[in-house]
Scaffold this motif. Structure first.
Motif, mmCIF file in Angstrom:
data_model
loop_
_atom_site.group_PDB
_atom_site.id
_atom_site.type_symbol
_atom_site.label_atom_id
_atom_site.label_comp_id
_atom_site.label_asym_id
_atom_site.label_seq_id
_atom_site.Cartn_x
_atom_site.Cartn_y
_atom_site.Cartn_z
ATOM 1 N N GLY A 138 2.075 10.603 -4.606
ATOM 2 C CA GLY A 138 1.443 9.431 -5.179
ATOM 3 C C GLY A 138 -0.051 9.364 -4.919
ATOM 4 N N GLU A 139 -0.559 8.137 -4.869
ATOM 5 C CA GLU A 139 -1.984 7.877 -4.724
ATOM 6 C C GLU A 139 -2.240 7.149 -3.408
ATOM 7 N N CYS A 140 -3.488 6.858 -3.134
ATOM 8 C CA CYS A 140 -3.844 6.109 -1.928
ATOM 9 C C CYS A 140 -4.514 4.807 -2.338
ATOM 10 N N PHE A 141 -3.906 3.696 -1.960
ATOM 11 C CA PHE A 141 -4.493 2.388 -2.242
ATOM 12 C C PHE A 141 -5.780 2.217 -1.449
ATOM 13 N N VAL A 142 -6.812 1.663 -2.101
ATOM 14 C CA VAL A 142 -8.071 1.350 -1.429
ATOM 15 C C VAL A 142 -8.451 -0.090 -1.736
ATOM 16 N N PHE A 143 -9.134 -0.721 -0.805
ATOM 17 C CA PHE A 143 -9.429 -2.138 -0.932
ATOM 18 C C PHE A 143 -10.748 -2.389 -1.657
ATOM 19 N N ASP A 144 -10.835 -1.902 -2.891
ATOM 20 C CA ASP A 144 -11.963 -2.219 -3.750
ATOM 21 C C ASP A 144 -11.490 -2.153 -5.193
ATOM 22 N N TYR A 145 -12.403 -2.262 -6.139
ATOM 23 C CA TYR A 145 -11.976 -2.386 -7.529
ATOM 24 C C TYR A 145 -11.544 -1.072 -8.167
ATOM 25 N N ARG A 146 -11.550 0.009 -7.406
ATOM 26 C CA ARG A 146 -10.933 1.241 -7.894
ATOM 27 C C ARG A 146 -9.418 1.173 -7.742
ATOM 28 N N THR A 147 -8.938 0.414 -6.807
ATOM 29 C CA THR A 147 -7.520 0.164 -6.505
ATOM 30 C C THR A 147 -6.822 1.356 -5.867
ATOM 31 N N ALA A 148 -6.906 2.552 -6.469
ATOM 32 C CA ALA A 148 -6.208 3.713 -5.913
ATOM 33 C C ALA A 148 -6.965 4.988 -6.250
ATOM 34 N N LEU A 149 -6.873 5.966 -5.335
ATOM 35 C CA LEU A 149 -7.497 7.275 -5.525
ATOM 36 C C LEU A 149 -6.431 8.350 -5.491
ATOM 37 N N GLU A 181 0.828 -1.196 0.000
ATOM 38 C CA GLU A 181 0.000 0.000 0.000
ATOM 39 C C GLU A 181 0.872 1.260 0.000
ATOM 40 N N VAL A 182 1.920 1.220 0.807
ATOM 41 C CA VAL A 182 2.834 2.361 0.894
ATOM 42 C C VAL A 182 3.451 2.650 -0.468
ATOM 43 N N ASP A 183 3.752 1.605 -1.220
ATOM 44 C CA ASP A 183 4.399 1.773 -2.521
ATOM 45 C C ASP A 183 3.527 2.538 -3.516
ATOM 46 N N VAL A 184 2.229 2.566 -3.298
ATOM 47 C CA VAL A 184 1.323 3.304 -4.186
ATOM 48 C C VAL A 184 1.372 4.799 -3.886
ATOM 49 N N GLY A 185 1.664 5.148 -2.649
ATOM 50 C CA GLY A 185 1.748 6.550 -2.261
ATOM 51 C C GLY A 185 1.767 6.704 -0.758
ATOM 52 N N THR A 186 2.430 7.778 -0.275
ATOM 53 C CA THR A 186 2.507 8.019 1.163
ATOM 54 C C THR A 186 2.936 9.465 1.410
ATOM 55 N N THR A 246 -5.187 4.378 5.764
ATOM 56 C CA THR A 246 -6.132 4.757 4.720
ATOM 57 C C THR A 246 -7.305 5.558 5.278
ATOM 58 N N GLY A 247 -7.986 4.989 6.277
ATOM 59 C CA GLY A 247 -9.196 5.633 6.767
ATOM 60 C C GLY A 247 -9.235 5.914 8.246
ATOM 61 N N GLY A 248 -8.195 5.512 8.993
ATOM 62 C CA GLY A 248 -8.138 5.854 10.412
ATOM 63 C C GLY A 248 -8.105 4.693 11.369
ATOM 64 N N ILE A 249 -8.567 3.535 10.956
ATOM 65 C CA ILE A 249 -8.731 2.449 11.919
ATOM 66 C C ILE A 249 -7.399 1.863 12.387
ATOM 67 N N ARG A 250 -6.468 1.637 11.459
ATOM 68 C CA ARG A 250 -5.181 1.071 11.867
ATOM 69 C C ARG A 250 -4.366 2.074 12.668
ATOM 70 N N CYS A 251 -4.373 3.345 12.234
ATOM 71 C CA CYS A 251 -3.556 4.322 12.951
ATOM 72 C C CYS A 251 -4.125 4.623 14.331
ATOM 73 N N GLU A 252 -5.429 4.393 14.533
ATOM 74 C CA GLU A 252 -5.983 4.568 15.874
ATOM 75 C C GLU A 252 -5.459 3.493 16.819
ATOM 76 N N LYS A 253 -5.510 2.242 16.382
ATOM 77 C CA LYS A 253 -4.967 1.181 17.216
ATOM 78 C C LYS A 253 -3.464 1.340 17.412
#
Length: 289
Positions: free
Chosen positions: A228-239, A146-151, A187-194
């Motif tokens: 870069g972009e932000c990887f997302v876990f659906d068929y858009r792949t990146a935004l 995911e990081v490789d797509v953008g950060t 991506t959306g907050g859940i991992r960085c909160e934990k």
């Protein structure tokens, strides 16, 4: 663009997940929604999409239905639009954790780590330090692909392959964080909160989570200090920072991310293979189809 995409999560005690699952599934199917909803004792995590009116109706259902006893009344959503439905089916799953860290002592609903909003973070990054003068370090809590797509520029990236590796990685690299203001993001907050809660619990001071993650940052301030972009876990792949789908794709053979340039390779066949997994790629057979 007529499809509304939603993502949201909340850490809150859920004792009735097995009873809720068929009812939530039925409501989603009735509204014609697709995506994934995770229910666990520690909370809810969802990614769904559908026509705008139907998605809005589902928001009202979660926030107001008596079934949930007000648990989701303050649930906050990140939104984006797309031309096509990015999910193939609707799944409501029961899980042990809504994001797996394998640290059951972490109970975010009992106290969140401090957060920083997108606008404030941009100010900090513009000047290179927070309001106290401490240098700011961005800590990417996502998986390496995911990081490789953008950060974020100069973000710490420990090349983790799954989130459960995070506690060990932090223990090994504590020196990188000492004396600095650490902003964990995902991506959306859940991992960085934990992640932020874990770092506070193990004695790392001056830790913040990026409120709403990268997607909320894009929504509020755009792509400043992000590459870069932000990887997302659906068929858009990146935004991109405008929350628009990009040309980046994902190989359904090996799940590798395939940038636009790599899609020109003779080893790339949409839905089948890419340069990372095609059997002829290692031998250099340029006649691969």
């Amino acid at each position: 663009m007529s499809i509304l995409n939603l993502s949201a999560y909340k850490f809150v005690t859920i004792e009735d997940g097995p009873a809720w699952r068929p009812l939530v599934t039925e409501r989603c199917n009735a509204l014609g929604l697709k995506g994934t909803i995770l229910l666990a004792p520690e909370g809810i995590n969802l990614f769904i999409a559908g026509p705008v009116a139907e998605v809005r109706a589902f928001i009202d259902y979660l926030r107001g239905d008596a079934l949930f006893g007000g648990r989701f009344a303050d649930l906050q959503f990140k939104e984006s639009l797309s031309e096509k439905q990015p999910f193939r089916r609707m799944l409501v799953k029961l899980k042990r954790e809504i994001i797996t860290m394998k640290k059951p002592a972490i109970k975010p609903e009992l106290g969140r780590a401090p957060s920083v909003d997108a606008t404030t973070l941009k100010v900090w990054l513009d000047r290179g330090h927070d309001d106290t003068g401490r240098p700011v370090v961005m800590l990417d809590t996502r998986n390496a692909f995911e990081v490789d797509v953008g950060t974020f520029e100069h973000a710490l990236d420990y090349r983790i392959t799954k989130f459960s590796e995070f506690p060990e990685v932090i223990e090994q690299n504590r020196a990188d964080l000492e004396g600095k203001t650490v902003v964990s993001f995902c991506t959306g907050g859940i991992r960085c909160e934990k992640a932020a809660i874990h770092m506070k619990e193990v004695g790392i001071d001056h830790v913040y989570q990026l409120e709403g993650g990268i997607l909320k940052y894009f929504e509020e301030v755009g792509g400043a200090h992000y590459t870069g972009e932000c990887f997302v876990f659906d068929y858009r792949t990146a935004l991109n920072p405008d929350l628009e789908p990009t040309a980046t794709a994902q190989c359904f053979g090996c799940r590798a991310v395939v940038p636009a340039e790599a899609q020109k390779s003779p080893y790339y066949t949409p839905g089948k293979t890419c340069p990372a997994c095609h059997p002829d790629a290692k031998t250099g057979n340029s006649q691969a189809a």
